[in-house]
Design an enzyme around this catalytic site. Sequence first.
Site, PDB file in Angstrom:
ATOM      1  N   HIS A   1       3.844   2.632   5.408  1.00  5.58           N
ATOM      2  CA  HIS A   1       3.695   2.240   3.807  1.00  5.58           C
ATOM      3  C   HIS A   1       4.622   2.677   3.010  1.00  5.58           C
ATOM      4  O   HIS A   1       5.129   1.855   1.958  1.00  5.58           O
ATOM      5  CB  HIS A   1       2.547   3.015   3.303  1.00  5.58           C
ATOM      6  CG  HIS A   1       0.999   2.702   3.795  1.00  5.58           C
ATOM      7  ND1 HIS A   1      -0.079   2.961   3.484  1.00  5.58           N
ATOM      8  CD2 HIS A   1       0.927   1.483   4.847  1.00  5.58           C
ATOM      9  CE1 HIS A   1      -1.127   2.416   4.144  1.00  5.58           C
ATOM     10  NE2 HIS A   1      -0.686   1.609   5.021  1.00  5.58           N
TER      11      HIS A   1
ATOM     12  N   GLU B   1      -5.577   3.532   3.447  1.00  4.56           N
ATOM     13  CA  GLU B   1      -6.118   4.150   4.872  1.00  4.56           C
ATOM     14  C   GLU B   1      -7.605   4.788   4.581  1.00  4.56           C
ATOM     15  O   GLU B   1      -8.256   4.966   5.459  1.00  4.56           O
ATOM     16  CB  GLU B   1      -5.295   5.358   5.396  1.00  4.56           C
ATOM     17  CG  GLU B   1      -3.738   4.668   5.710  1.00  4.56           C
ATOM     18  CD  GLU B   1      -3.683   4.067   6.970  1.00  4.56           C
ATOM     19  OE1 GLU B   1      -4.851   3.899   7.533  1.00  4.56           O
ATOM     20  OE2 GLU B   1      -2.587   3.749   6.969  1.00  4.56           O
TER      21      GLU B   1
ATOM     22  N   ASP C   1       0.834  -1.179  -0.101  1.00  4.48           N
ATOM     23  CA  ASP C   1       0.069  -0.040  -0.152  1.00  4.48           C
ATOM     24  C   ASP C   1       1.001   1.245   0.034  1.00  4.48           C
ATOM     25  O   ASP C   1       2.155   1.402   0.531  1.00  4.48           O
ATOM     26  CB  ASP C   1      -1.080  -0.039   1.402  1.00  4.48           C
ATOM     27  CG  ASP C   1      -0.294  -0.611   2.514  1.00  4.48           C
ATOM     28  OD1 ASP C   1       0.878  -0.690   2.408  1.00  4.48           O
ATOM     29  OD2 ASP C   1      -1.148  -0.823   3.485  1.00  4.48           O
TER      30      ASP C   1
ATOM     31  N   HIS D   1       2.781  -6.135   6.965  1.00  3.50           N
ATOM     32  CA  HIS D   1       2.380  -5.095   7.598  1.00  3.50           C
ATOM     33  C   HIS D   1       3.316  -4.773   8.753  1.00  3.50           C
ATOM     34  O   HIS D   1       3.659  -5.561   9.456  1.00  3.50           O
ATOM     35  CB  HIS D   1       0.957  -4.815   8.388  1.00  3.50           C
ATOM     36  CG  HIS D   1       0.434  -3.474   8.335  1.00  3.50           C
ATOM     37  ND1 HIS D   1       1.147  -2.580   9.369  1.00  3.50           N
ATOM     38  CD2 HIS D   1      -0.307  -2.726   7.807  1.00  3.50           C
ATOM     39  CE1 HIS D   1       0.621  -1.423   9.414  1.00  3.50           C
ATOM     40  NE2 HIS D   1      -0.365  -1.534   8.526  1.00  3.50           N
TER      41      HIS D   1
ATOM     42  N   CYS E   1       1.998   4.643   9.094  1.00  2.34           N
ATOM     43  CA  CYS E   1       1.529   3.384   9.164  1.00  2.34           C
ATOM     44  C   CYS E   1       2.346   2.408   8.482  1.00  2.34           C
ATOM     45  O   CYS E   1       2.216   1.357   8.140  1.00  2.34           O
ATOM     46  CB  CYS E   1       0.321   3.327   8.445  1.00  2.34           C
ATOM     47  SG  CYS E   1      -0.484   1.595   9.091  1.00  2.34           S
TER      48      CYS E   1
END
Length: 376
Positions: A94, A126, A67, A152, A92
């Site tokens: 990415h 997101e 992502d 992740h 986050c």
Amino acid sequence: MHLLSKIRQDLHRIPELGFQEFKTQAYLLEHLGHLPAERLEIKKWKTGLFVKVKGTAPLKTLAYRADIDGLPIREETGYEFKSHHPELMHACGHDFHMTIALGIIQYFVKHPVRDDLLFLFQPAEEGPGGAEPMLRSEIMKEWKPDFITALHIAPEYPVGTIATRPGLLFANTSELFIDLKGKGGHAAYPHTAQDMIVAAASLVTQLQTVVSRNVDPLDSAVITFGKITGGTVQNIIAENARLEGTIRTLSVESMDKVKERIEALVRGLEVGYSCSASIDYGSMYHQVYNHHELTEEFMEFAKVNTDTEVVLCREAMTGEDFGYMLDEIPGFMFWLGVDSPFGLHHSKLQPKEEAIGAAVDLMCRYFLYKANGLSE
């Protein structure tokens, strides 16, 4: 500076919101443009990319999703390479996800394998959600993979550790927006108005009973309100109020039950407070459900063939729209340890860059194994 570290830091400087990742897409294309073109096929999709690394004699297509969007957070890391976009940050991970994908592509362009490898640089994870429309795209129909995986970052695990589990990994999630409209008035004459501040406060309290009294105690659910707005000034009774929150459940059935109960309580509020109300569920993400056999195979492979510490973790209430892809394509997702004292979506998130090389090494080994048919 190591190339992958430079890439991560470059990407960290240019976070962009969902479907606005124009600089990010351009940066990815520029980097990919320096790689041998004869082994690559690249197609743009909105602000994302499909990148195919051609196999030598493909029987399957194996995919990896990264992502690419950032978050509306003002960065407080103190990095020299902090965000150049005010109020936006890669909070986050990415930037890590994209860098790892580029590292894997770099390797397989120079070390071809039998099967095709497909890399999805997906926008809007997101919000408002890019996985489902990307899955429905004509490019995906043409290049639909037989297998898909993603990772992740996980601040709570040390570098060199991955964590995952067969079955449910991430929850079903839904945004929740409730707008209330009553009748404003002078603060000295409350009997002539319908006060939406009082109505909103009452509704928040009522909704806390949904999880405790309407969800099976052996299941799990969360209703959280992170923002309430209403009114204009201290001596005017508020005519409008807005509640903004999120719903998380570990089953689709519980999500349906929670929404049904929320709607019933809001209808009751309209009667009790002589107001009108509307509900908007915004973006909704499907649960991330890992394919049992593939996840177990990956965990065993990592234990036996790498120095990676493999942890069997519990499911989490985290949301991830990668769940839509796993609902149609066999595969799995896993946590990558990055050892940060600050968590995901925090303005001071500082993942350790050593995790990038560890992830690239792990996934290159795994794709060599999978894409050369050694797991068959």
